[in-house]
Design an enzyme around this catalytic site. Sequence first.
Site, PDB file in Angstrom:
ATOM      1  N   ASP A   9       5.722   4.930  49.501  1.00  0.00           N
ATOM      2  CA  ASP A   9       6.136   3.666  48.902  1.00  0.00           C
ATOM      3  C   ASP A   9       5.868   3.797  47.396  1.00  0.00           C
ATOM      4  O   ASP A   9       4.719   3.999  46.985  1.00  0.00           O
ATOM      5  CB  ASP A   9       5.280   2.548  49.524  1.00  0.00           C
ATOM      6  CG  ASP A   9       5.563   1.185  48.922  1.00  0.00           C
ATOM      7  OD1 ASP A   9       6.187   1.108  47.848  1.00  0.00           O
ATOM      8  OD2 ASP A   9       5.140   0.193  49.535  1.00  0.00           O
ATOM      9  N   ILE A  10       6.898   3.693  46.591  1.00  0.00           N
ATOM     10  CA  ILE A  10       6.759   3.960  45.145  1.00  0.00           C
ATOM     11  C   ILE A  10       5.818   2.964  44.456  1.00  0.00           C
ATOM     12  O   ILE A  10       5.243   3.280  43.415  1.00  0.00           O
ATOM     13  CB  ILE A  10       8.152   4.004  44.463  1.00  0.00           C
ATOM     14  CG1 ILE A  10       8.099   4.834  43.178  1.00  0.00           C
ATOM     15  CG2 ILE A  10       8.690   2.615  44.194  1.00  0.00           C
ATOM     16  CD1 ILE A  10       9.453   5.241  42.644  1.00  0.00           C
ATOM     17  N   ASN A  23      19.363  -4.194  39.578  1.00  0.00           N
ATOM     18  CA  ASN A  23      20.781  -4.571  39.449  1.00  0.00           C
ATOM     19  C   ASN A  23      20.991  -5.120  38.040  1.00  0.00           C
ATOM     20  O   ASN A  23      20.034  -5.321  37.295  1.00  0.00           O
ATOM     21  CB  ASN A  23      21.204  -5.569  40.536  1.00  0.00           C
ATOM     22  CG  ASN A  23      20.414  -6.853  40.464  1.00  0.00           C
ATOM     23  OD1 ASN A  23      20.387  -7.525  39.432  1.00  0.00           O
ATOM     24  ND2 ASN A  23      19.723  -7.194  41.540  1.00  0.00           N
ATOM     25  N   GLY A  31      15.368  -4.228  48.746  1.00  0.00           N
ATOM     26  CA  GLY A  31      15.023  -2.811  48.654  1.00  0.00           C
ATOM     27  C   GLY A  31      13.815  -2.537  47.777  1.00  0.00           C
ATOM     28  O   GLY A  31      12.837  -3.300  47.765  1.00  0.00           O
ATOM     29  N   VAL A  32      13.895  -1.451  47.034  1.00  0.00           N
ATOM     30  CA  VAL A  32      12.762  -1.040  46.201  1.00  0.00           C
ATOM     31  C   VAL A  32      12.536  -2.061  45.072  1.00  0.00           C
ATOM     32  O   VAL A  32      11.386  -2.321  44.670  1.00  0.00           O
ATOM     33  CB  VAL A  32      12.966   0.410  45.681  1.00  0.00           C
ATOM     34  CG1 VAL A  32      14.082   0.536  44.693  1.00  0.00           C
ATOM     35  CG2 VAL A  32      11.683   0.957  45.111  1.00  0.00           C
ATOM     36  N   ASP A  33      13.597  -2.667  44.591  1.00  0.00           N
ATOM     37  CA  ASP A  33      13.513  -3.697  43.544  1.00  0.00           C
ATOM     38  C   ASP A  33      12.646  -4.868  44.027  1.00  0.00           C
ATOM     39  O   ASP A  33      11.728  -5.330  43.324  1.00  0.00           O
ATOM     40  CB  ASP A  33      14.953  -4.177  43.246  1.00  0.00           C
ATOM     41  CG  ASP A  33      15.082  -4.973  41.963  1.00  0.00           C
ATOM     42  OD1 ASP A  33      14.112  -5.016  41.198  1.00  0.00           O
ATOM     43  OD2 ASP A  33      16.163  -5.549  41.737  1.00  0.00           O
ATOM     44  N   THR A 121      20.946   4.852  46.925  1.00  0.00           N
ATOM     45  CA  THR A 121      21.189   5.348  48.296  1.00  0.00           C
ATOM     46  C   THR A 121      20.855   4.320  49.384  1.00  0.00           C
ATOM     47  O   THR A 121      20.925   4.643  50.567  1.00  0.00           O
ATOM     48  CB  THR A 121      20.402   6.638  48.590  1.00  0.00           C
ATOM     49  OG1 THR A 121      19.000   6.338  48.614  1.00  0.00           O
ATOM     50  CG2 THR A 121      20.690   7.712  47.575  1.00  0.00           C
ATOM     51  N   ILE A 123      21.094  -0.104  49.466  1.00  0.00           N
ATOM     52  CA  ILE A 123      22.065  -1.199  49.486  1.00  0.00           C
ATOM     53  C   ILE A 123      23.383  -0.787  48.799  1.00  0.00           C
ATOM     54  O   ILE A 123      24.459  -1.248  49.179  1.00  0.00           O
ATOM     55  CB  ILE A 123      21.424  -2.443  48.819  1.00  0.00           C
ATOM     56  CG1 ILE A 123      20.264  -2.949  49.706  1.00  0.00           C
ATOM     57  CG2 ILE A 123      22.432  -3.549  48.573  1.00  0.00           C
ATOM     58  CD1 ILE A 123      19.285  -3.884  49.038  1.00  0.00           C
ATOM     59  N   TYR A 124      23.325   0.096  47.814  1.00  0.00           N
ATOM     60  CA  TYR A 124      24.522   0.520  47.081  1.00  0.00           C
ATOM     61  C   TYR A 124      25.292   1.669  47.746  1.00  0.00           C
ATOM     62  O   TYR A 124      26.343   2.098  47.236  1.00  0.00           O
ATOM     63  CB  TYR A 124      24.175   0.864  45.633  1.00  0.00           C
ATOM     64  CG  TYR A 124      23.945  -0.352  44.742  1.00  0.00           C
ATOM     65  CD1 TYR A 124      24.163  -1.648  45.216  1.00  0.00           C
ATOM     66  CD2 TYR A 124      23.521  -0.220  43.434  1.00  0.00           C
ATOM     67  CE1 TYR A 124      23.949  -2.763  44.408  1.00  0.00           C
ATOM     68  CE2 TYR A 124      23.314  -1.326  42.611  1.00  0.00           C
ATOM     69  CZ  TYR A 124      23.533  -2.592  43.111  1.00  0.00           C
ATOM     70  OH  TYR A 124      23.331  -3.689  42.307  1.00  0.00           O
TER      71      TYR A 124
HETATM   72  N1  AR6 Z   1       9.471   2.799  47.712  1.00  0.00           N
HETATM   73  C1  AR6 Z   1      10.316   3.830  47.535  1.00  0.00           C
HETATM   74  N2  AR6 Z   1      11.612   3.812  47.915  1.00  0.00           N
HETATM   75  C2  AR6 Z   1      12.064   2.678  48.507  1.00  0.00           C
HETATM   76  C3  AR6 Z   1      11.237   1.553  48.733  1.00  0.00           C
HETATM   77  C4  AR6 Z   1       9.887   1.632  48.294  1.00  0.00           C
HETATM   78  N3  AR6 Z   1       9.024   0.614  48.449  1.00  0.00           N
HETATM   79  N4  AR6 Z   1      11.990   0.580  49.345  1.00  0.00           N
HETATM   80  C5  AR6 Z   1      13.233   1.102  49.506  1.00  0.00           C
HETATM   81  N5  AR6 Z   1      13.272   2.365  49.005  1.00  0.00           N
HETATM   82  P1  AR6 Z   1      17.738   0.241  47.373  1.00  0.00           P
HETATM   83  P2  AR6 Z   1      20.077   0.696  45.651  1.00  0.00           P
HETATM   84  C6  AR6 Z   1      14.391   3.333  48.965  1.00  0.00           C
HETATM   85  O1  AR6 Z   1      18.545  -0.490  48.365  1.00  0.00           O
HETATM   86  O2  AR6 Z   1      20.791   1.372  46.754  1.00  0.00           O
HETATM   87  C7  AR6 Z   1      18.477  -4.258  45.315  1.00  0.00           C
HETATM   88  O3  AR6 Z   1      18.761  -5.492  45.910  1.00  0.00           O
HETATM   89  C8  AR6 Z   1      15.504   3.164  49.972  1.00  0.00           C
HETATM   90  O4  AR6 Z   1      15.154   3.783  51.205  1.00  0.00           O
HETATM   91  O5  AR6 Z   1      16.388  -0.282  47.015  1.00  0.00           O
HETATM   92  O6  AR6 Z   1      20.080   1.334  44.284  1.00  0.00           O
HETATM   93  C9  AR6 Z   1      18.729  -4.267  43.824  1.00  0.00           C
HETATM   94  O7  AR6 Z   1      18.401  -5.518  43.248  1.00  0.00           O
HETATM   95  C10 AR6 Z   1      16.637   3.897  49.285  1.00  0.00           C
HETATM   96  O8  AR6 Z   1      16.592   5.284  49.604  1.00  0.00           O
HETATM   97  O9  AR6 Z   1      18.523   0.397  45.951  1.00  0.00           O
HETATM   98  C11 AR6 Z   1      20.187  -3.978  43.746  1.00  0.00           C
HETATM   99  O10 AR6 Z   1      20.953  -5.151  43.935  1.00  0.00           O
HETATM  100  C12 AR6 Z   1      16.335   3.744  47.792  1.00  0.00           C
HETATM  101  O11 AR6 Z   1      15.021   3.192  47.714  1.00  0.00           O
HETATM  102  C13 AR6 Z   1      20.422  -3.032  44.895  1.00  0.00           C
HETATM  103  O12 AR6 Z   1      19.366  -3.297  45.833  1.00  0.00           O
HETATM  104  C14 AR6 Z   1      17.287   2.845  47.059  1.00  0.00           C
HETATM  105  O13 AR6 Z   1      17.620   1.732  47.896  1.00  0.00           O
HETATM  106  C15 AR6 Z   1      20.302  -1.592  44.467  1.00  0.00           C
HETATM  107  O14 AR6 Z   1      20.679  -0.756  45.533  1.00  0.00           O
END
Ligand code: AR6
Length: 173
Positions: A9-10, A23, A31-33, A121, A123-124
């Site tokens: 978990d980052i 975003n 997600g991570v955000d 990788t 939500i996008y």
């Molecule tokens: N630590 C590390 N990696 C993570 C964590 C975490 N705690 N949680 C998720 N991931 P995403 P995107 C990974 O969806 O595709 C948001 O709503 C996850 O498994 O977080 O760039 C933003 O506000 C995946 O591999 O980001 C934007 O609207 C990676 O992080 C949108 O999502 C990216 O997944 C951005 O979508």
Amino acid sequence: MILELIKADITEINVDAIVNAANTSLLGGGGVDGAIHRKGGKAILDECIQIRNKRGGCKTGEAVITTAGNLPSKYVIHTVGPVWNGNKEEKSKLLADCYQNSLKLAVENGIKTIAFPNISTGIYHFPKDKAAQIAIKTVKDFSVSIAIDKVIFVCFDDENYQIYKDILEIENK
Ligand code: AR6
């Protein structure tokens, strides 16, 4: 520059800067955000709002920096990955821009250690294999710059971790 790969978990990583897959609004999301804003607290959102007021958010491929609130890192670099829609060349270039602009901002701020999530990788929906190739290549190309000591690729899901492991092992043979 040392390259590291971990599954974690980052928000728990203790480095100078962690990168957020944000975003264009900079106002948080899932997600991570979502995880970064939840654990980091209000300080991060307040700074994002200030940046938003000053320059109107963050364009896809660009990056901005805030402090890290309650997180163990010192800074959060927010970058906006492309939404995958099949336009391979344009979206690949934008994803490479995310890594490059985050690293540039890191150097400008004296950051020596930085951790990246797998931008776009989740939500996008950017294809994971393609995204990993771009991430690794862009970071390695940047490593001619000696300003950064360590880059950590932080994978959250098994699939991304395995993809990164395979690419990095092949390249190190
Ligand atoms: N630590 C590390 N990696 C993570 C964590 C975490 N705690 N949680 C998720 N991931 P995403 P995107 C990974 O969806 O595709 C948001 O709503 C996850 O498994 O977080 O760039 C933003 O506000 C995946 O591999 O980001 C934007 O609207 C990676 O992080 C949108 O999502 C990216 O997944 C951005 O979508």
